[in-house]
Design a protein around this motif. Sequence first.
Motif, short mmCIF file in Angstrom:
data_model
loop_
_atom_site.label_atom_id
_atom_site.label_comp_id
_atom_site.label_asym_id
_atom_site.label_seq_id
_atom_site.Cartn_x
_atom_site.Cartn_y
_atom_site.Cartn_z
N SER A 24 0.35 -1.72 -0.12
CA SER A 24 -0.25 0.01 0.18
C SER A 24 0.70 1.17 -0.22
O SER A 24 0.71 2.26 -0.42
N ILE A 25 1.87 1.55 0.87
CA ILE A 25 2.85 1.98 0.74
C ILE A 25 2.90 2.59 -0.44
O ILE A 25 3.35 3.46 -0.48
N LEU A 26 3.88 1.48 -0.92
CA LEU A 26 4.55 1.88 -2.14
C LEU A 26 4.14 1.85 -3.54
O LEU A 26 4.05 2.47 -3.78
N LYS A 27 2.60 1.71 -3.44
CA LYS A 27 1.71 2.31 -4.47
C LYS A 27 1.42 3.54 -4.35
O LYS A 27 0.84 4.49 -5.77
N SER A 28 1.58 4.02 -3.32
CA SER A 28 1.64 5.64 -3.32
C SER A 28 1.73 6.24 -3.35
O SER A 28 2.29 7.56 -3.75
N GLU A 29 3.52 5.91 -4.52
CA GLU A 29 4.57 6.65 -4.92
C GLU A 29 5.18 8.04 -4.74
O GLU A 29 4.66 9.06 -4.83
N GLY A 30 5.34 7.88 -3.02
CA GLY A 30 6.19 8.56 -2.07
C GLY A 30 5.59 9.66 -1.82
O GLY A 30 5.01 10.90 -1.45
N ARG A 31 3.78 9.46 -1.50
CA ARG A 31 3.03 10.62 -0.90
C ARG A 31 2.11 9.56 0.54
O ARG A 31 1.15 10.15 0.84
N VAL A 32 3.01 9.17 1.42
CA VAL A 32 2.57 8.74 2.35
C VAL A 32 3.31 9.82 3.72
O VAL A 32 4.96 9.92 3.38
N ILE A 33 2.22 9.90 4.46
CA ILE A 33 2.83 11.28 6.01
C ILE A 33 2.71 10.21 6.89
O ILE A 33 2.26 9.59 7.16
N ALA A 34 3.94 9.69 7.10
CA ALA A 34 4.04 9.61 8.98
C ALA A 34 4.04 10.45 10.06
O ALA A 34 5.52 11.81 9.84
N CYS A 35 3.42 10.59 11.01
CA CYS A 35 3.73 11.39 12.62
C CYS A 35 4.33 11.16 13.25
O CYS A 35 3.41 10.86 14.18
N GLU A 36 4.84 11.35 14.30
CA GLU A 36 5.79 10.49 15.28
C GLU A 36 5.18 11.92 16.83
O GLU A 36 5.38 12.95 16.63
N THR A 37 4.96 11.56 17.11
CA THR A 37 4.02 11.92 18.86
C THR A 37 4.12 11.21 20.11
O THR A 37 5.48 10.44 20.22
N THR A 265 12.06 8.95 -1.88
CA THR A 265 11.40 8.75 -0.96
C THR A 265 10.44 8.14 -1.10
O THR A 265 9.24 8.74 -1.54
N ASP A 266 9.89 6.99 0.10
CA ASP A 266 8.68 6.29 -0.13
C ASP A 266 7.67 7.05 1.19
O ASP A 266 6.72 7.06 0.60
N ILE A 267 7.68 7.28 2.00
CA ILE A 267 7.55 8.06 3.18
C ILE A 267 7.76 9.50 3.59
O ILE A 267 9.51 9.22 3.99
N HIS A 268 7.69 9.84 4.30
CA HIS A 268 7.54 10.87 4.83
C HIS A 268 7.43 11.08 6.16
O HIS A 268 6.42 11.25 6.78
N HIS A 269 7.57 11.90 6.71
CA HIS A 269 8.48 12.26 8.85
C HIS A 269 7.97 12.58 9.17
O HIS A 269 9.26 13.40 8.63
N LEU A 270 6.81 13.59 9.33
CA LEU A 270 7.64 15.08 10.65
C LEU A 270 8.01 13.83 12.47
O LEU A 270 6.97 13.73 12.77
N GLY A 271 8.63 14.73 12.89
CA GLY A 271 8.89 14.47 14.15
C GLY A 271 8.42 15.09 15.12
O GLY A 271 7.28 15.77 15.06
N ASP A 272 8.68 14.73 16.37
CA ASP A 272 7.35 15.36 17.66
C ASP A 272 8.09 16.73 18.62
O ASP A 272 7.21 16.85 19.53
N ALA A 273 8.69 17.37 17.74
CA ALA A 273 8.97 18.45 18.64
C ALA A 273 8.67 20.10 17.84
O ALA A 273 9.39 20.80 17.73
N GLY A 274 7.35 20.35 17.90
CA GLY A 274 7.01 21.34 17.32
C GLY A 274 6.59 22.35 18.88
O GLY A 274 8.12 22.51 19.39
N TYR A 275 5.75 22.30 20.19
CA TYR A 275 6.07 23.28 21.01
C TYR A 275 5.84 21.64 22.10
O TYR A 275 7.06 22.07 23.46
#
Length: 307
Positions: A24-37, A265-275
Motif C-alpha cells: 500500500s505504501i509502495l503504490k502511493s508513490e512517495g505520498r505517505v505521511i508519517a507523524c511522530e508523537t 523517498t517512499d514515506i515522509h516523516h515529521l518529528g514530535d518537536a513542535g511545541y
Amino acid sequence: MAKRMLDSYASDFRKFTKEDLLESILKSEGRVIACETIGTLQPMLGNVTNAEFAAAMGADILLLNLFDVIKPVVNGLPDTEPEDTVALLKKLTGRPVGINLEPVEEGEEGETEPMWRMSPGRRASVDNAVRAAKMGVDMILLTGNPGMGVSNPAIIETLKRYKKAVGNQVILAAGKMHAAGILSEAAENIMTREDVKSFVKAGADIILLPAPGTVPGITVEYARELVTCAHSLGAMTITAIGTSQEGADTDTIKRLALMCKMTGTDIHHLGDAGYGGMSLPENIMAYSVAVRGIRHTYHRMAASVER
C-alpha cells in the motif's frame, strides 16, 4: 492485492497484513505521511491525544516515540487496559501505528535530557518486540533519541534478532534522524551506503535517513544516493525531520517536503518537536499539501474511521 494508502480507509488498514501495508505504501508513490508523537507529554489539545490530532491533520501512519511497551502511556487516551493501548489508539484514529525502540544496552546510555532517559519498555529487546507485536503494533523503528548513544552496529545486530522473532508480523524500519549521541556517526556519516546495505541484509524493510536540509551535510544528492541504494536492494525509505524543524514555519516545511520528494523517498516523516509532543499541526497539513495536493490531503483528513 492491497489498495494504495492514499485510497485506504480504516477498514482496509484493519485487514492489512504486513505485506499488504508495505504494498500500500509502495503504490502511493512517495505520498505517505508519517507523524511522530509523544504520549507521555501533555497533549496539545488537553484531553485529545497528540496521535489523534496528527491523524486529523493528515498523517497516514502514527509513530509513537518514548512509548514503553511494559508501562504504556498515551495521555488523552480513554482509560483502558495497558495491553489494549495500541488497539484503542488504532480504533480511534483508523491509522496504522508504529513505535520507536532503541538498541542501547543498560548502562551504556549517553548523556541526555531527563525526558529522554531510557526505561525498560523502550529498549530494543526481543521481549519488547514480541510485546509490541502482541499489542498490534504495525511497525517497529529502530532508532535513537537525542544523546542516547545508539550506534549503527547496534541497530544491525538488533535487526537480525527482530527478523527471526517478529519479522513475519511487523514491518521493521531502521535508521537515524540525527547522530543520537554518536559523534563518529554525525553529519554525512549518520547513514552511508554501507549502512543501508547492512541494514537491509539484517532484515530491514524500510530504511530511515535524515531529510535533506535537516542535518549538516545531508543534501538532496546525498539522500538521493541512499534512497536509490535502498530501492535497488528491495527496501523502501523514510526521510525524517528529526531536528525540531517540524516546528519551523510552513515555508521551510514546504521546501523540506519538496526536497524529500526529489530524493525519491517512499514515506515522509515529521518529528514530535513542535511545541513538544508532535509537529505543529499546520506543518503536517502544509507538508501533505506540498507532496500530494489538497485532494489527497483533505481526503485523508475527512475520511471517517467508520469507513
